[in-house]
Design an enzyme around this catalytic site. Structure first.
Site, PDB file in Angstrom:
ATOM      1  N   GLU A   1       0.835  -1.197   0.000  1.00  0.00           N
ATOM      2  CA  GLU A   1       0.000   0.000   0.000  1.00  0.00           C
ATOM      3  C   GLU A   1       0.873   1.250   0.000  1.00  0.00           C
ATOM      4  OE1 GLU A   1      -3.096  -2.243   3.011  1.00  0.00           O
ATOM      5  OE2 GLU A   1      -2.149  -0.373   3.622  1.00  0.00           O
TER       6      GLU A   1
ATOM      7  N   CYS B   1      -4.921   6.542   7.944  1.00  0.00           N
ATOM      8  CA  CYS B   1      -3.474   6.643   7.958  1.00  0.00           C
ATOM      9  C   CYS B   1      -2.973   7.068   9.324  1.00  0.00           C
ATOM     10  CB  CYS B   1      -2.988   7.607   6.896  1.00  0.00           C
ATOM     11  SG  CYS B   1      -1.697   6.848   5.939  1.00  0.00           S
TER      12      CYS B   1
END
Ligand code: SAH
Ligand code: SF4
Length: 399
Positions: free
Chosen positions: A107, A352
């Site tokens: 990712e 995040c």
């Protein structure tokens, strides 16, 4: 400089990003160019590679055709395949799933701020450290990424930004994997800061570690050449609790970590970021906050508090607003700078975790950075990441 297509098909190609500029110029001289020509052309190729203009050797321009053919015959760009995207940069962030040639999936995240674009890179496929609440750790370790594979993640986002007249301004090593257990992390950082490559100022690069003491010491010793920021994922301030949450604590316990950070601060004269994922009833007590105060003694630090993002294999819950207030009150009482990432705003940005907090310039309280919408929304290739990638993308997205 004769091209033989059979040879081309039978030979494995070298990674063009793994060459430094001197090596590229040497290669061009070996192919018959004069030193001056090799220098001029080498720099031209590098500009195209690192400024986000090209995604393949074939698309290099302004290269004499004989050299171009030779490059195509012998080199390739490690451009990962873009499998899927989640998020919307107009809301602050996108996360892309990339597939590498061996089938591994990683990712990479792009975060947009008013005046900055930060890329969060992975350094490993999976992770061996096994932090109990981390989706990447829950799936175990597969392999280290090469320096080129790390840099290629930044270039992946850079290419997209450049097409909109923007550029990557910051990089955080906070994606999948433990950066200080991969020697190529430092090589990648060198390429990122090289003014002739990406030219990202070292102070706009932050490396987050679970607490690998020899790596922290190495980073401190390299501070003159690579003065990047350091974040430590602490999460608990007693060995008893940290042993449970972060198994690496059994190898590098809190006292050793404190010594390593004190050495880092002494060498670099900089503060450190402390990451603390708040888990309800586990590490969000006033006792843990007091233990953190004790542990931080003598260390100039900024604490980033992140409510847990739930993951499939860990039963913990994010802290409550009430307990968050108890925890931050202790920090406030002792004048410890801190940032709380609120569970609001875009899903992907919340996913995040502390990245936003790291990019926030406030010294205390829960300030969120302002977001600037982009003119063009990313193309969503596939909204579902189910069953793909070593870590569950959803685990990094707030509910
Ligand atoms: N291995 C490095 C960098 C990658 S992890 C490290 O551990 O620092 C990046 C950050 O995400 C770490 O602070 C980690 O503790 C945090 N993190 C991992 N899983 C999380 C979750 N489920 N909720 C909140 N933060 C998480
Ligand atoms: Fe690895 Fe970091 Fe996840 Fe821990 S939090 S398992 S060190 S990626």
């Amino acid at each position: 400089m004769i091209v033989n297509s059979e040879d081309h098909e039978n030979r494995s190609l070298s990674d063009l990003l793994s060459l430094d500029l001197d090596a590229l110029e040497e290669q061009l001289r070996d192919w018959g160019m004069s030193a001056a020509e090799a220098r001029r052309l080498g720099r031209g190729i590098w500009r195209q590679l690192y400024h986000g203009a090209v995604a393949s050797v074939e698309s290099l321009t302004e290269v004499p055709s004989a050299v171009r053919n030779r490059l195509i015959q012998e080199y390739e760009l490690p451009t990962p395949i873009h499998v899927a995207r989640q998020g919307d940069l107009r809301l602050g962030a996108v996360k892309d799933l990339l597939r590498l040639p061996d089938g591994s999936q990683i990712e990479v995240v792009l975060l947009a701020y008013r005046d900055r674009h930060a890329v969060c890179v992975s350094t490993q496929v999976g992770c061996a450290c096994g932090c109990v609440f981390c989706a990447t750790g829950q799936d175990g370790f597969v392999r280290n990424l090469s320096a080129s594979e790390i840099v290629a993640q930044v270039l992946h986002m850079q290419r997209w930004l450049v097409s909109q007249g923007r550029r990557v301004s910051n990089v955080v090593f906070m994606g999948m994997g433990e950066p200080l257990l991969n020697a190529d992390t430092f090589k990648a950082v060198q390429r990122l800061v090289d003014p002739k490559a990406l030219g990202i100022p070292p102070r706009r690069i932050t490396l987050s570690t679970v607490g690998i003491v020899p790596g922290i010491v190495r980073l401190a010793d390299m501070c003159h050449a690579l003065p990047i920021n350091l974040a430590l994922s602490l999460h608990a301030a007693t060995d008893e609790l940290r042993d449970q949450l972060v198994p690496m604590n059994r190898t590098y316990p809190l006292a050793a970590l404190h010594d390593a950070l004190a050495y880092y601060v002494d060498r670099t004269q900089r503060h450190v970021f402390i990451e603390w994922t708040l888990i309800s009833g586990v590490n969000d007590s006033s006792q843990q906050a007091e233990a953190l105060i004790d542990w931080l003694r003598g260390l100039p630090a900024h604490v980033n508090l992140i409510p847990l993002n739930s993951t499939p294999s860990y039963r913990g819950e994010p802290t409550t607003g009430q307990q968050l207030a108890v925890f931050t009150a202790v920090l406030d009482r002792h004048g410890i700078a801190h940032t709380v990432r609120q569970r609001k705003g875009t899903q992907i940005a919340a996913g995040c975790g502390q990245l936003r907090a790291l990019q926030t310039e406030s010294t205390s309280g829960g300030t969120r950075p302002a977001l600037k919408p982009l003119a063009q929304a990313p193309r969503v290739i596939n909204r579902s990441f189910k069953g793909e990638g070593k870590s569950d993308l959803g685990a990094l997205i707030s509910r």
